[in-house]
Design a protein around this motif. Structure first.
Motif, mmCIF file in Angstrom:
data_model
loop_
_atom_site.group_PDB
_atom_site.id
_atom_site.type_symbol
_atom_site.label_atom_id
_atom_site.label_comp_id
_atom_site.label_asym_id
_atom_site.label_seq_id
_atom_site.Cartn_x
_atom_site.Cartn_y
_atom_site.Cartn_z
ATOM 1 N N LEU A 67 -5.070 3.748 -5.992
ATOM 2 C CA LEU A 67 -5.240 2.160 -6.345
ATOM 3 C C LEU A 67 -5.939 2.063 -7.575
ATOM 4 C CD1 LEU A 67 -5.573 1.466 -2.467
ATOM 5 C CD2 LEU A 67 -3.475 1.411 -3.732
ATOM 6 N N LYS A 68 -5.459 1.636 -8.572
ATOM 7 C CA LYS A 68 -6.100 1.603 -9.939
ATOM 8 C C LYS A 68 -7.270 0.510 -9.623
ATOM 9 C CE LYS A 68 -5.370 0.296 -14.712
ATOM 10 N NZ LYS A 68 -4.418 -0.337 -15.604
ATOM 11 N N ALA A 106 -11.626 -2.505 0.753
ATOM 12 C CA ALA A 106 -11.131 -3.042 -0.665
ATOM 13 C C ALA A 106 -9.567 -2.775 -0.655
ATOM 14 C CB ALA A 106 -11.875 -2.149 -1.642
ATOM 15 N N ALA A 107 -9.161 -1.692 -0.040
ATOM 16 C CA ALA A 107 -7.639 -1.377 0.059
ATOM 17 C C ALA A 107 -6.976 -2.580 0.703
ATOM 18 C CB ALA A 107 -7.381 0.004 0.675
ATOM 19 N N LEU A 135 0.772 -1.111 -0.032
ATOM 20 C CA LEU A 135 0.071 -0.069 -0.062
ATOM 21 C C LEU A 135 0.844 1.213 -0.048
ATOM 22 C CD1 LEU A 135 -3.049 -1.026 2.290
ATOM 23 C CD2 LEU A 135 -3.042 -0.563 0.034
ATOM 24 N N TYR A 167 -7.986 -5.628 0.691
ATOM 25 C CA TYR A 167 -7.890 -6.671 -0.101
ATOM 26 C C TYR A 167 -7.016 -6.242 -1.334
ATOM 27 C CZ TYR A 167 -11.680 -8.669 2.108
ATOM 28 O OH TYR A 167 -12.519 -9.297 3.358
ATOM 29 N N TYR A 168 -7.016 -5.288 -1.791
ATOM 30 C CA TYR A 168 -6.174 -4.759 -2.795
ATOM 31 C C TYR A 168 -4.703 -5.185 -2.671
ATOM 32 C CZ TYR A 168 -4.036 -1.769 -6.431
ATOM 33 O OH TYR A 168 -3.605 -1.145 -7.475
ATOM 34 N N LEU A 228 -9.961 0.268 -7.877
ATOM 35 C CA LEU A 228 -10.420 0.210 -6.605
ATOM 36 C C LEU A 228 -11.615 1.420 -6.709
ATOM 37 C CD1 LEU A 228 -9.285 0.284 -2.892
ATOM 38 C CD2 LEU A 228 -11.325 1.430 -3.433
ATOM 39 N N TYR A 252 -13.806 5.791 -4.433
ATOM 40 C CA TYR A 252 -12.771 5.352 -4.944
ATOM 41 C C TYR A 252 -11.475 5.971 -4.674
ATOM 42 C CZ TYR A 252 -12.699 9.634 -7.735
ATOM 43 O OH TYR A 252 -12.871 10.862 -8.191
ATOM 44 N N SER A 311 1.515 -8.921 -7.183
ATOM 45 C CA SER A 311 1.807 -7.550 -7.882
ATOM 46 C C SER A 311 1.961 -7.774 -9.367
ATOM 47 C CB SER A 311 3.257 -7.155 -7.234
ATOM 48 O OG SER A 311 3.131 -6.846 -5.940
ATOM 49 N N LEU A 366 -3.544 -8.807 -3.184
ATOM 50 C CA LEU A 366 -3.264 -9.355 -4.640
ATOM 51 C C LEU A 366 -1.640 -9.313 -4.930
ATOM 52 C CD1 LEU A 366 -5.826 -7.063 -6.333
ATOM 53 C CD2 LEU A 366 -6.090 -9.457 -5.882
#
Length: 71
Positions: free
Chosen positions: A42-43, A62-63, A9, A65-66, A45, A38, A71, A69
């Motif tokens: 963070l593309k 969501a951030a 992050l 969870y992002y 999101l 949004y 990389s 992911l």
């Protein structure tokens, strides 16, 4: 938060505060009967919620969870 998630992050392009800490900017806009939130840094999101607070809460989740992911 796990260090590697935190680092992912923090690697995102985010503004910094007066202490040099990165900030996650979340933008909330009305969207019909709900709210769209949004995070530009963070593309991809994009979330919604019934209230602005719920939309922000969903964006924070969501951030997280992002960050999980690959990389």
């Amino acid at each position: 938060m796990k260090t590697e998630l935190r680092d992912k992050l923090l690697d995102a392009k985010m503004p910094v505060d007066e202490n040099g800490d990165k900030m996650l900017v979340i933008i909330v806009e009305p969207d019909g009967d709900s709210y769209h939130a949004y995070a530009p840094a963070l593309k991809g999101l994009h979330v919604d919620g019934e209230t602005p607070a719920e939309a922000i809460s969903n964006a924070i989740m969501a951030a997280l969870y992002y960050a999980e992911l690959p990389s």
